[in-house]
Design a protein around this motif. Sequence first.
Motif, PDB file in Angstrom:
ATOM      1  N   ASP A   1       0.852  -0.901  -0.558  1.00 45.34           N
ATOM      2  CA  ASP A   1       0.048   0.184   0.169  1.00 45.34           C
ATOM      3  C   ASP A   1       1.061   1.292   0.151  1.00 45.34           C
ATOM      4  OD1 ASP A   1      -2.164   1.976   0.121  1.00 45.34           O
ATOM      5  OD2 ASP A   1      -2.189   1.686   2.048  1.00 45.34           O
ATOM      6  N   VAL A   2       1.083   2.060  -1.483  1.00 51.54           N
ATOM      7  CA  VAL A   2       1.783   3.384  -1.356  1.00 51.54           C
ATOM      8  C   VAL A   2       1.283   4.067  -0.518  1.00 51.54           C
ATOM      9  CG1 VAL A   2       2.626   2.355  -3.182  1.00 51.54           C
ATOM     10  CG2 VAL A   2       1.058   3.699  -3.741  1.00 51.54           C
ATOM     11  N   ASN A   3       0.224   4.090  -0.455  1.00 46.93           N
ATOM     12  CA  ASN A   3      -0.613   5.016   0.817  1.00 46.93           C
ATOM     13  C   ASN A   3      -0.164   5.268   2.030  1.00 46.93           C
ATOM     14  OD1 ASN A   3      -1.284   6.397  -1.610  1.00 46.93           O
ATOM     15  ND2 ASN A   3      -3.039   5.551  -1.834  1.00 46.93           N
ATOM     16  N   GLY A   4       0.157   3.684   2.385  1.00 44.58           N
ATOM     17  CA  GLY A   4       0.412   3.402   4.004  1.00 44.58           C
ATOM     18  C   GLY A   4       0.941   4.781   4.658  1.00 44.58           C
ATOM     19  N   LEU A   5       0.954   5.263   5.671  1.00 45.56           N
ATOM     20  CA  LEU A   5       1.233   6.413   6.523  1.00 45.56           C
ATOM     21  C   LEU A   5       3.176   6.018   7.140  1.00 45.56           C
ATOM     22  CD1 LEU A   5       0.961   9.004   8.335  1.00 45.56           C
ATOM     23  CD2 LEU A   5       0.907   7.169  10.148  1.00 45.56           C
ATOM     24  N   LEU A   6       3.850   4.979   7.215  1.00 45.24           N
ATOM     25  CA  LEU A   6       4.453   5.073   6.877  1.00 45.24           C
ATOM     26  C   LEU A   6       5.282   5.311   5.754  1.00 45.24           C
ATOM     27  CD1 LEU A   6       7.428   4.062   8.245  1.00 45.24           C
ATOM     28  CD2 LEU A   6       7.547   1.159   8.432  1.00 45.24           C
ATOM     29  N   ILE A   7       5.457   4.349   4.645  1.00 46.47           N
ATOM     30  CA  ILE A   7       5.714   4.546   3.362  1.00 46.47           C
ATOM     31  C   ILE A   7       5.567   6.120   2.992  1.00 46.47           C
ATOM     32  CG2 ILE A   7       5.263   3.979   0.717  1.00 46.47           C
ATOM     33  CD1 ILE A   7       6.793   2.012   2.440  1.00 46.47           C
ATOM     34  N   LYS A   8       4.039   6.647   3.200  1.00 43.71           N
ATOM     35  CA  LYS A   8       4.879   8.136   2.872  1.00 43.71           C
ATOM     36  C   LYS A   8       5.782   9.285   3.130  1.00 43.71           C
ATOM     37  CE  LYS A   8       0.514   9.961   2.135  1.00 43.71           C
ATOM     38  NZ  LYS A   8      -1.127   9.738   2.153  1.00 43.71           N
ATOM     39  N   LYS A   9       5.771   8.500   4.777  1.00 43.11           N
ATOM     40  CA  LYS A   9       6.632  10.012   5.865  1.00 43.11           C
ATOM     41  C   LYS A   9       7.806   9.105   5.011  1.00 43.11           C
ATOM     42  CE  LYS A   9       3.470  11.572   8.696  1.00 43.11           C
ATOM     43  NZ  LYS A   9       3.814  13.157   8.708  1.00 43.11           N
ATOM     44  N   VAL A  10       8.131   8.161   4.770  1.00 44.64           N
ATOM     45  CA  VAL A  10       9.353   7.538   3.735  1.00 44.64           C
ATOM     46  C   VAL A  10       9.773   9.000   2.823  1.00 44.64           C
ATOM     47  CG1 VAL A  10      11.009   5.306   2.706  1.00 44.64           C
ATOM     48  CG2 VAL A  10       9.890   5.323   5.209  1.00 44.64           C
ATOM     49  N   GLY A  11       9.052   8.090   1.512  1.00 47.35           N
ATOM     50  CA  GLY A  11       8.836   9.210   0.804  1.00 47.35           C
ATOM     51  C   GLY A  11       9.204  10.849   1.086  1.00 47.35           C
ATOM     52  N   GLN A  12       8.311  11.634   2.002  1.00 51.38           N
ATOM     53  CA  GLN A  12       8.265  12.185   2.561  1.00 51.38           C
ATOM     54  C   GLN A  12       9.912  12.499   2.560  1.00 51.38           C
ATOM     55  OE1 GLN A  12       4.796  13.304   5.242  1.00 51.38           O
ATOM     56  NE2 GLN A  12       3.829  13.679   3.799  1.00 51.38           N
TER      57      GLN A  12
ATOM     58  N   ARG B   1       5.581   3.479  -6.329  1.00 52.85           N
ATOM     59  CA  ARG B   1       5.879   2.325  -6.106  1.00 52.85           C
ATOM     60  C   ARG B   1       7.006   1.973  -5.517  1.00 52.85           C
ATOM     61  NH1 ARG B   1       6.689   3.769 -11.256  1.00 52.85           N
ATOM     62  NH2 ARG B   1       8.528   3.630 -12.047  1.00 52.85           N
ATOM     63  N   GLY B   2       6.762   0.269  -4.558  1.00 51.51           N
ATOM     64  CA  GLY B   2       8.288   0.283  -3.643  1.00 51.51           C
ATOM     65  C   GLY B   2       8.176  -0.936  -3.645  1.00 51.51           C
TER      66      GLY B   2
END
Length: 126
Positions: A36-47, A68-69
Amino acid sequence: MRRSPLALPLGVALLLLRAAASLPAPSRAEWAPVPDVNGLLIKKVGQFAVLVYDMAHRKDLSFVGVMRGHTQDAVGGGTNYRLVVAAARPGGAGTTTTAEYDCLVWGVPGSRADTWKLHRFRKIDS
């Protein structure tokens, strides 16, 4: 016959080296797709990736999203995050230009931000 005081430590060191040489090399964990690329952790890593790159290079980028990731358990602990993020920057005449960037981040979820590392951030040519 008198032994050198270094004989025992040297012998132990040689045994340890021989034992270490016979151990299998640590295997690299496989890369797993991010579910889930919209998950909180993944979004924080991208930010985090966009912010750190922007602070270092002053490109006036703003985070748009993770496209994607993949993740991988890192040797020695932590997690590697290989993400493709979208970031925007102001263009001419009040427009914005959005591009995708390949980034590699290492970190330990739940740890302080200053322990995370941005290893790669490069624009993907389209």
